[in-house]
Design a protein around this motif. Structure first.
Motif, mmCIF file in Angstrom:
data_model
loop_
_atom_site.group_PDB
_atom_site.id
_atom_site.type_symbol
_atom_site.label_atom_id
_atom_site.label_comp_id
_atom_site.label_asym_id
_atom_site.label_seq_id
_atom_site.Cartn_x
_atom_site.Cartn_y
_atom_site.Cartn_z
ATOM 1 N N LEU A 321 0.802 -1.224 0.000
ATOM 2 C CA LEU A 321 0.000 0.000 0.000
ATOM 3 C C LEU A 321 0.830 1.266 0.000
ATOM 4 N N GLY A 322 2.161 1.129 -0.214
ATOM 5 C CA GLY A 322 2.967 2.322 -0.405
ATOM 6 C C GLY A 322 2.508 3.137 -1.598
ATOM 7 N N VAL A 323 1.779 2.502 -2.520
ATOM 8 C CA VAL A 323 1.238 3.244 -3.663
ATOM 9 C C VAL A 323 0.178 4.251 -3.217
ATOM 10 N N GLY A 324 -0.496 3.993 -2.088
ATOM 11 C CA GLY A 324 -1.596 4.848 -1.646
ATOM 12 C C GLY A 324 -1.196 6.301 -1.440
ATOM 13 N N PRO A 325 -0.213 6.599 -0.564
ATOM 14 C CA PRO A 325 0.167 7.997 -0.379
ATOM 15 C C PRO A 325 0.756 8.625 -1.632
ATOM 16 N N LEU A 326 1.398 7.835 -2.494
ATOM 17 C CA LEU A 326 1.983 8.386 -3.714
ATOM 18 C C LEU A 326 0.898 8.804 -4.702
ATOM 19 N N VAL A 327 -0.080 7.922 -4.949
ATOM 20 C CA VAL A 327 -1.164 8.251 -5.877
ATOM 21 C C VAL A 327 -2.002 9.404 -5.342
ATOM 22 N N SER A 328 -2.350 9.355 -4.059
ATOM 23 C CA SER A 328 -3.152 10.429 -3.475
ATOM 24 C C SER A 328 -2.407 11.756 -3.532
ATOM 25 N N GLY A 329 -1.111 11.713 -3.226
ATOM 26 C CA GLY A 329 -0.320 12.937 -3.278
ATOM 27 C C GLY A 329 -0.211 13.494 -4.682
ATOM 28 N N MET A 330 -0.042 12.613 -5.673
ATOM 29 C CA MET A 330 0.042 13.076 -7.062
ATOM 30 C C MET A 330 -1.257 13.729 -7.514
ATOM 31 N N VAL A 331 -2.389 13.126 -7.165
ATOM 32 C CA VAL A 331 -3.680 13.699 -7.559
ATOM 33 C C VAL A 331 -3.895 15.054 -6.891
ATOM 34 N N ALA A 332 -3.556 15.164 -5.592
ATOM 35 C CA ALA A 332 -3.705 16.444 -4.893
ATOM 36 C C ALA A 332 -2.808 17.511 -5.504
ATOM 37 N N GLU A 333 -1.590 17.143 -5.888
ATOM 38 C CA GLU A 333 -0.680 18.106 -6.514
ATOM 39 C C GLU A 333 -1.177 18.533 -7.884
ATOM 40 N N MET A 334 -1.697 17.609 -8.645
ATOM 41 C CA MET A 334 -2.142 17.916 -10.003
ATOM 42 C C MET A 334 -3.419 18.737 -10.025
ATOM 43 N N PHE A 335 -4.378 18.395 -9.133
ATOM 44 C CA PHE A 335 -5.725 18.923 -9.296
ATOM 45 C C PHE A 335 -6.325 19.577 -8.057
ATOM 46 N N GLY A 336 -5.609 19.584 -6.924
ATOM 47 C CA GLY A 336 -6.160 20.195 -5.727
ATOM 48 C C GLY A 336 -7.033 19.240 -4.930
ATOM 49 N N LEU A 337 -7.702 19.786 -3.896
ATOM 50 C CA LEU A 337 -8.401 18.959 -2.920
ATOM 51 C C LEU A 337 -9.904 18.797 -3.168
ATOM 52 N N ARG A 338 -10.520 19.782 -3.807
ATOM 53 C CA ARG A 338 -11.985 19.769 -3.857
ATOM 54 C C ARG A 338 -12.530 18.493 -4.501
ATOM 55 N N TRP A 339 -11.974 18.128 -5.643
ATOM 56 C CA TRP A 339 -12.455 16.955 -6.366
ATOM 57 C C TRP A 339 -11.468 15.806 -6.295
ATOM 58 N N GLN A 340 -10.609 15.792 -5.278
ATOM 59 C CA GLN A 340 -9.584 14.759 -5.176
ATOM 60 C C GLN A 340 -10.185 13.355 -5.138
ATOM 61 N N ALA A 341 -11.199 13.156 -4.305
ATOM 62 C CA ALA A 341 -11.781 11.812 -4.173
ATOM 63 C C ALA A 341 -12.384 11.341 -5.487
ATOM 64 N N MET A 342 -13.005 12.260 -6.224
ATOM 65 C CA MET A 342 -13.609 11.878 -7.497
ATOM 66 C C MET A 342 -12.539 11.544 -8.532
ATOM 67 N N ILE A 343 -11.531 12.424 -8.681
ATOM 68 C CA ILE A 343 -10.495 12.203 -9.690
ATOM 69 C C ILE A 343 -9.674 10.958 -9.352
ATOM 70 N N GLN A 344 -9.362 10.790 -8.068
ATOM 71 C CA GLN A 344 -8.654 9.583 -7.664
ATOM 72 C C GLN A 344 -9.505 8.353 -7.949
ATOM 73 N N GLY A 345 -10.817 8.537 -7.877
ATOM 74 C CA GLY A 345 -11.724 7.438 -8.198
ATOM 75 C C GLY A 345 -11.616 6.993 -9.647
ATOM 76 N N PHE A 346 -11.361 7.949 -10.570
ATOM 77 C CA PHE A 346 -11.185 7.557 -11.976
ATOM 78 C C PHE A 346 -9.943 6.681 -12.131
ATOM 79 N N ALA A 347 -8.840 7.088 -11.477
ATOM 80 C CA ALA A 347 -7.631 6.257 -11.523
ATOM 81 C C ALA A 347 -7.898 4.907 -10.876
ATOM 82 N N PHE A 348 -8.665 4.935 -9.789
ATOM 83 C CA PHE A 348 -8.927 3.703 -9.071
ATOM 84 C C PHE A 348 -9.825 2.770 -9.867
ATOM 85 N N PHE A 349 -10.664 3.319 -10.731
ATOM 86 C CA PHE A 349 -11.482 2.458 -11.588
ATOM 87 C C PHE A 349 -10.583 1.605 -12.470
#
Length: 412
Positions: A321-349
């Protein structure tokens, strides 16, 4: 968030998120223990049970972006508590299963929907909002590490209950543990009281955020590599106990291996959370995929022994699960926090499409060929390819790997 307020405001949220993540991931990762005994008892094929786990992963992936949208609209607490209820009902349904249909309903549909609202994407987005950007990568690593402890408890407990009382009682024990997700989700839901930075409260819509994410080359590469991550991990959690059983190993060894993965996952999550604040997250991510594939190939090429299995589990745990903080951090850096859960959800799909293939495809290959040889070889080849491509794209001097401050992004 003001760092002076960090302990008072953030710690209850982070503790709740870690417990919620640990239980939802730990129980789900241990369902592979029941593949053989439940299949025999219910007179269904191994592929029937693994199809349910595959559908679970697919539903989890499909619903993850929608859970992220609902978290923005309704609040994180409502989404997480509702997901906890679905998760517990799924475990209860599985414990009472009478055939393939109820296995699918419990382990597949209900647990999958519950995971979308309580596991990776939602839990990490909750943790991201609770801390400042300077603390974020390290804190995400800590939450992911604490969340890893679920498998350390669930797998040995499930195996012990199954040996003493049968697989149904073991799954009912998982149902009782799943009830603990409810208060954890309620506590993590305090994050709804934290206001986003003013820049995040703009008029950016879910549609605009989606359009931006799907046009971002670095995000698209990360999402495609994430497919292979899901394939490898769910193949192991679903089929490793069955593989060891076929090789004549002690049934408890599978549970011990899953627990050891959880234990070493703590160290791996802490390290990659720390490292992600210092080096390019995408390069670290590609390195995880590459090294994980090398270890998979080494293990399955040799006849398994108790010693090699436990060493393998420890090494995989470091890269789990070391991928977890890396992917979450990359999404937050790229797109901010407001839609982080949604955008991360697309990657997670994408991750969950791989998970579907890892769970169900492994079962189909086993039923057709009587071994897992082709399945693990495909997983290794795909993992090596994904790791190399992710590293090349994320390399700092590469145009797609430029520092986040130079990327076009949503407001922070």
């Amino acid at each position: 968030m003001d760092d002076a307020k960090f302990p008072r405001v953030a710690i209850p949220i982070l503790v709740g998120a870690a417990i919620m993540l640990g239980l939802s991931m730990g129980l789900r990762q241990s369902l592979g223990l029941f593949v053989q005994p439940a299949s025999r008892d219910l007179a269904i094929g191994v592929s029937d049970f693994t199809l349910a786990i595959a559908i679970q992963n697919l539903i989890w992936g499909v619903l993850q972006p929608f859970a992220g949208i609902l978290a923005v609209r309704l609040g994180f607490r409502a989404v997480m508590v509702g997901g906890a209820v679905l998760y517990a009902l799924g475990m209860l349904t599985l414990s009472l299963a009478g055939g393939a249909a109820t296995v699918m309903l419990g382990a597949g549909i209900l647990v999958g929907a519950g995971m979308a609202c309580t596991a990776g994407g939602i839990a990490m987005a909750t943790a991201s909002r609770a801390v400042s950007a300077a603390r974020r990568s390290g804190v995400l690593g800590m939450v992911s590490a604490a969340g890893s402890l679920g498998a350390l408890v669930a797998a040995p407990l499930g195996q012990m209950l199954m040996e003493q009382f049968g697989w149904r009682v073991a799954v009912f024990g998982f149902f009782l543990l799943a009830l603990t997700i409810l208060p954890a989700a309620w506590m993590a839901g305090r994050v709804d009281r934290i206001a986003l930075p003013q820049a995040s409260a703009g008029e950016n819509s879910a549609r605009a955020a989606t359009r931006l994410a799907l046009r971002h080359p670095g995000f698209l590469v990360m999402a495609c590599a994430y497919f292979v991550c899901g394939l490898q991990l769910v193949f192991l959690t679903t089929h490793l106990p069955s593989y060891l059983n076929l090789c004549g190993m002690d049934p408890m060894l599978g549970a011990q291996a899953l627990a050891l993965i959880g234990a070493f996952n703590v160290a791996g999550s802490l390290f990659f959370g720390w490292a992600g604040g210092r080096w390019p997250k995408g390069v670290l991510l590609g390195g995880i995929y590459f090294c994980r594939s090398i270890i998979l190939g080494w293990y399955f090429l040799l006849p398994p022994t108790p010693e090699s299995t436990l060493v393998f589990a420890a090494l995989m745990g470091l890269l789990w699960l070391g991928v977890g903080p890396l992917v979450s951090g990359m999404v937050a850096e790229m797109f901010g926090l407001r839609w982080q859960a949604m955008i991360q959800g697309f990657a997670f799909f994408s991750h969950q499409l791989g998970s579907f293939l890892g769970a169900y495809g492994g079962g189909v290959i086993f039923d057709a060929m009587g071994s897992y040889d082709l399945a693990w070889k495909l997983g290794v080849a795909m993992g090596l390819t994904a790791g190399v491509v992710q590293i090349l794209v994320a390399w700092p001097r590469h145009p797609l790997g430029r520092p986040p401050e130079r990327q076009r992004a949503l407001p922070a």
